[in-house]
Design a protein around this motif. Structure first.
Motif, short mmCIF file in Angstrom:
data_model
loop_
_atom_site.label_atom_id
_atom_site.label_comp_id
_atom_site.label_asym_id
_atom_site.label_seq_id
_atom_site.Cartn_x
_atom_site.Cartn_y
_atom_site.Cartn_z
N PRO A 88 46.18 20.20 10.36
CA PRO A 88 46.42 20.39 8.99
C PRO A 88 46.90 21.93 8.30
N ASP A 89 46.53 22.88 9.23
CA ASP A 89 46.78 24.22 8.82
C ASP A 89 48.17 24.48 9.49
N ASP A 90 48.77 23.43 10.19
CA ASP A 90 50.32 23.62 10.49
C ASP A 90 51.28 23.12 9.45
N THR A 91 50.67 22.69 8.32
CA THR A 91 51.61 22.18 7.08
C THR A 91 52.31 23.31 6.59
N ALA A 92 53.45 23.21 6.54
CA ALA A 92 54.29 24.21 5.98
C ALA A 92 55.75 23.68 6.01
N VAL A 93 56.57 24.30 5.52
CA VAL A 93 58.20 24.18 5.62
C VAL A 93 58.67 25.11 6.72
N TYR A 94 59.29 24.26 7.81
CA TYR A 94 59.65 25.28 9.14
C TYR A 94 60.98 25.60 9.05
#
Length: 122
Positions: A88-94
Motif C-alpha cells: 500500500p505504501d507504493d501507492t502514488a503517481v509514477y
C-alpha cells in the motif's frame, strides 16, 4: 517535440505486480538516463530508480530495492519498471523522466511524462 508517456499503471492488491512502460518520442533515449519517480498525495516527488543509456549503471532507493526492476530497450525507445510484491505504501503517481545525469534528483531531468496512477490495496 519531445514526449514521454507512461503506461501500465492500475489497481492491484497487496503483493501484486505491475509493469510500467515509458515510451519516448522526439528524442532518442539511448544516450540518456531514464529515471523513475513517484509522488504520493501530500508528499514530495521521490526518485526511486534510474538506468543509464547502456544499462550498466542502475540505482534503486532502499524502499523498492529487491522488489522493483528497471530496464530499457533502446531499439524501441522505451524504459520499463517491473514492480513486484507491491505494498500500500507504493501507492502514488509514477513518472518517468529523461536527462543526461545518472541521479534521482528531479532537477537534473529535462523531460517528464504526465504520470500513471498505481494504487495498491491491503
Amino acid at each position: 517535440q519531445v514526449q514521454l508517456v507512461e503506461s501500465g499503471g492500475g489497481s492491484v492488491q497487496f503483493g501484486g505486480s505491475l509493469r510500467l512502460s515509458c515510451t519516448g518520442s522526439g528524442l532518442s533515449l539511448a544516450n540518456h538516463v531514464i529515471g523513475w519517480f513517484r509522488q504520493a498525495p501530500g508528499q514530495e516527488r521521490e526518485g526511486i530508480s534510474f538506468i543509464n543509456g547502456r544499462g550498466d549503471d542502475i540505482y534503486y532507493t532502499d524502499s523498492v530495492k529487491g522488489r522493483f526492476t528497471v530496464s530499457r530497450d533502446n531499439a524501441k525507445n522505451m524504459g520499463y519498471l517491473q514492480m513486484n510484491n507491491l505494498k500500500p505504501d507504493d501507492t502514488a503517481v509514477y513518472y518517468c523522466a529523461t536527462g543526461p545525469v545518472a541521479t534521482v534528483i528531479p532537477e537534473f531531468y529535462a523531460y517528464w511524462g504526465v504520470g500513471t496512477q498505481v494504487t495498491v490495496s491491503s
